[in-house]
Design an enzyme around this catalytic site. Structure first.
Site, mmCIF file in Angstrom:
data_model
loop_
_atom_site.group_PDB
_atom_site.id
_atom_site.type_symbol
_atom_site.label_atom_id
_atom_site.label_comp_id
_atom_site.label_asym_id
_atom_site.label_seq_id
_atom_site.Cartn_x
_atom_site.Cartn_y
_atom_site.Cartn_z
ATOM 1 N N HIS A 145 4.317 -25.094 9.097
ATOM 2 C CA HIS A 145 3.495 -24.041 9.710
ATOM 3 C C HIS A 145 3.392 -24.288 11.198
ATOM 4 C CE1 HIS A 145 0.225 -21.260 10.518
ATOM 5 N NE2 HIS A 145 0.616 -20.675 9.417
ATOM 6 N N ASP A 192 2.706 -19.173 1.672
ATOM 7 C CA ASP A 192 3.788 -18.428 0.997
ATOM 8 C C ASP A 192 4.414 -19.193 -0.146
ATOM 9 O OD1 ASP A 192 4.369 -17.444 4.255
ATOM 10 O OD2 ASP A 192 3.807 -16.070 2.652
HETATM 11 C C1 SDX Z 1 3.559 -17.625 7.882
HETATM 12 O O1 SDX Z 1 1.603 -18.163 12.392
HETATM 13 C C2 SDX Z 1 1.041 -17.872 11.299
HETATM 14 O O2 SDX Z 1 -0.182 -17.959 11.186
HETATM 15 C C3 SDX Z 1 1.971 -17.411 10.186
HETATM 16 C C4 SDX Z 1 1.293 -17.219 8.846
HETATM 17 C C5 SDX Z 1 0.312 -16.098 8.869
HETATM 18 O O3 SDX Z 1 -0.571 -16.092 8.008
HETATM 19 O O4 SDX Z 1 0.498 -15.171 9.699
HETATM 20 O O5 SDX Z 1 0.642 -18.387 8.427
HETATM 21 C C6 SDX Z 1 2.325 -16.829 7.774
HETATM 22 O O6 SDX Z 1 4.445 -17.178 8.541
HETATM 23 C C7 SDX Z 1 3.663 -18.967 7.208
HETATM 24 C C8 SDX Z 1 5.009 -19.715 7.533
HETATM 25 C C9 SDX Z 1 6.053 -19.127 6.612
HETATM 26 N N1 SDX Z 1 7.402 -19.584 7.014
HETATM 27 C C10 SDX Z 1 8.105 -20.426 6.247
HETATM 28 O O7 SDX Z 1 7.689 -20.956 5.218
HETATM 29 C C11 SDX Z 1 9.542 -20.622 6.701
HETATM 30 C C12 SDX Z 1 9.878 -22.129 6.692
HETATM 31 N N2 SDX Z 1 9.084 -22.760 7.706
HETATM 32 C C13 SDX Z 1 9.728 -22.978 9.012
HETATM 33 O O8 SDX Z 1 10.580 -21.966 9.427
HETATM 34 C C14 SDX Z 1 8.752 -23.508 10.041
HETATM 35 O O9 SDX Z 1 8.016 -24.473 9.450
HETATM 36 C C15 SDX Z 1 7.792 -22.548 10.718
HETATM 37 C C16 SDX Z 1 8.519 -21.426 11.384
HETATM 38 C C17 SDX Z 1 6.819 -21.994 9.741
HETATM 39 C C18 SDX Z 1 7.041 -23.337 11.762
HETATM 40 O O10 SDX Z 1 7.924 -23.730 12.696
HETATM 41 P P1 SDX Z 1 7.440 -24.664 13.952
HETATM 42 O O11 SDX Z 1 5.996 -24.939 13.977
HETATM 43 O O12 SDX Z 1 8.072 -24.071 15.162
HETATM 44 O O13 SDX Z 1 8.011 -26.010 13.563
HETATM 45 P P2 SDX Z 1 9.411 -26.429 14.037
HETATM 46 O O14 SDX Z 1 10.368 -25.326 13.662
HETATM 47 O O15 SDX Z 1 9.322 -26.884 15.448
HETATM 48 O O16 SDX Z 1 9.687 -27.664 13.068
HETATM 49 C C19 SDX Z 1 9.179 -28.906 13.389
HETATM 50 C C20 SDX Z 1 10.198 -29.829 12.735
HETATM 51 C C21 SDX Z 1 11.623 -29.458 13.139
HETATM 52 O O17 SDX Z 1 12.354 -30.689 13.147
HETATM 53 P P3 SDX Z 1 12.747 -31.287 14.610
HETATM 54 O O18 SDX Z 1 13.434 -30.194 15.377
HETATM 55 O O19 SDX Z 1 11.422 -31.700 15.233
HETATM 56 O O20 SDX Z 1 13.649 -32.442 14.267
HETATM 57 O O21 SDX Z 1 10.139 -29.692 11.312
HETATM 58 C C22 SDX Z 1 11.345 -29.164 10.824
HETATM 59 C C23 SDX Z 1 12.119 -28.609 12.013
HETATM 60 O O22 SDX Z 1 13.494 -28.768 11.799
HETATM 61 N N3 SDX Z 1 10.987 -28.097 9.898
HETATM 62 C C24 SDX Z 1 11.485 -27.956 8.684
HETATM 63 C C25 SDX Z 1 10.799 -26.858 8.119
HETATM 64 N N4 SDX Z 1 9.927 -26.381 9.015
HETATM 65 C C26 SDX Z 1 10.055 -27.124 10.121
HETATM 66 N N5 SDX Z 1 12.438 -28.630 8.016
HETATM 67 C C27 SDX Z 1 12.695 -28.222 6.772
HETATM 68 N N6 SDX Z 1 12.075 -27.188 6.145
HETATM 69 C C28 SDX Z 1 11.115 -26.502 6.791
HETATM 70 N N7 SDX Z 1 10.490 -25.492 6.189
#
Ligand code: SDX
Length: 390
Positions: free
Chosen positions: A270, A327
């Protein structure tokens, strides 16, 4: 300045904002709507009570609730000509594409009597949207499956009316199970608002120019559709189906850790919560309740539970602060209710409309409101002379 944090006035110039609707503490996993914790609202309130507090500023008393519920019921039908819009879509159109189109089309029905600077007109617009989104979402589903549209019924609760419009057919009524009605209402509540997420910020930025609010809500629908945002519940269920069985989980865990693999565990991580998503905790409870009450043995729940257990034990996920978000379990509950995967994000949009329109109303009620203008960090060329093409 607000007891939670202070900020410099320049903060507001970036298109960020001041709001009193929802508070999130990402580190502590706290989510408050008008000061009320989300887990208490999910257990002790219904979605229309939450809509009242988000839009009107506080929880309703009994009389205020009854008046609000009656007002919403008066707006549940859509203009009969909206039905014509659907016939412009292919039957296999994605429901989110149809929702985006028809919500935007509502701006063509409500514009002449809509002065966005008028408080009462804004409130009526909000009531219309809260009331009509379930009707539009159900129409998207019925059009997809070739069944006739079902008109709203005012003798049913908000959640029951939606389920009836989704699943009843002329040949037979839909029998609404109290457990399913409760779970549906709870899903609406858990997705109602979430501070300045991508889609809410989209609605605020679009609305800051004074644009038609129905067109702004359509912009919110578009932003929510993305798999990194509201599209995650559909993507999460597709992922659980791709994993298929518990013994294949390690393969996907390794893929999620592999920097060279774009695969991400849908439903994990998140932008703000770096400890736990309080909504996921309540959603997980609902998931077990609904599956038990419906006596549904869904192997995907076993996969989800084992995936959660393995992920939460794996130091990589703790280090990256990855854990189930709202989700992760919502898709399993929706599937148990009988809602197809491609409708999940439409349900999210239905739920979130009250958040979007409450933020829009709050912004437009601020006399100092200005058009949004997010800043950039310029990384292009310095000024240089142009040579015309010979
Ligand atoms: C919602 O903003 C909100 O409030 C949204 C929401 C709402 O109610 O409106 O809460 C609803 O959108 C919930 C999130 C739903 N999305 C997902 O489940 C999709 C999978 N999650 C990722 O895409 C990701 O976690 C995000 C987009 C949700 C958050 O991304 P961030 O905060 O930008 O985190 P990041 O992408 O910088 O990741 C940090 C690290 C990274 O590794 P490094 O680059 O630091 O080495 O964690 C890794 C990422 O690669 N990572 C994941 C991951 N999410 C982040 N690795 C594997 N699986 C994942 N799901």
């Amino acid at each position: 300045k607000h007891g939670y944090f202070t900020y410099d006035p320049g903060f507001l110039a970036t298109g960020s904002c001041e709001s009193s609707i929802t508070f999130i503490d990402g580190a502590e996993g706290v989510l408050l709507h008008r000061g009320f914790p989300i887990d208490e609202l999910a257990r002790d309130a219904n979605y229309l009570e939450v809509c009242h507090m988000l839009l009107h500023g506080d929880a309703p008393n009994k009389e205020e609730y009854e008046e609000f519920e009656n007002t919403i019921k008066r707006h549940t039908m859509v203009h009969e000509q909206i039905h014509m819009f659907f016939h412009g879509f292919r039957n296999d159109a994605h429901p989110m594409a149809m929702l985006n189109g028809t919500v935007g089309a509502m701006s063509s029905f409500y514009h002449s009597d809509l002065d966005v600077s008028n408080f009462d007109m804004r409130v009526r617009c909000a009531h219309r949207l809260i009331a009509k989104m379930p009707t539009l979402v159900a129409m998207c589903y019925k059009y997809n499956i070739g069944q006739p549209f079902v008109y709203p019924r005012n003798d049913l609760s908000y959640a029951a009316n939606f389920l009836n419009m989704m699943f009843s057919v002329p040949a037979e009524d839909y029998k609404i199970s109290p457990a399913v009605e409760r779970a549906m209402d709870r899903i609406f509540t858990l997705h109602a608002d979430h501070e300045q997420n991508a889609s809410t910020s989209t609605v605020r930025l679009a609305g800051s120019s004074g644009a038609n609010p129905y067109a702004c809500i359509a912009a919110g629908v578009a932003s929510l559709w993305g798999p990194a945002h509201g599209g995650a519940n559909e993507a999460c269920l597709n992922m659980l189906e791709e994993i298929g069985s518990v013994d294949r989980i390690p393969e996907f865990i390794n893929r999620a850790k592999d920097k060279n693999d774009p695969f991400r565990l849908m439903g994990f991580g998140h932008r703000v919560y770096k400890n736990h998503d309080p909504r996921a905790t309540v959603m997980r409870e609902s998931c077990h309740e609904v599956l038990k009450e419906l006596n549904v043995q869904d192997p995907l729940l076993d996969v989800a539970m084992e995936l959660e257990r393995i992920a939460l034990e794996d130091p990589y996920f703790a280090e990256k602060k990855l854990f189930p978000n709202v989700d992760f379990y919502s898709g399993i509950v929706l599937k148990a209710i009988g809602i197809p995967t491609n409708m999940f994000t439409c349900i999210f949009a239905l739920s979130r409309t009250v958040g979007w329109i409450s933020h829009w109303h709050e912004m437009m009620s601020d006399p100092a409101q200005k058009i949004g203008r997010p800043r950039q960090l310029y990384t292009g060329h310095n000024q240089r002379k142009y040579t015309p093409i010979k």
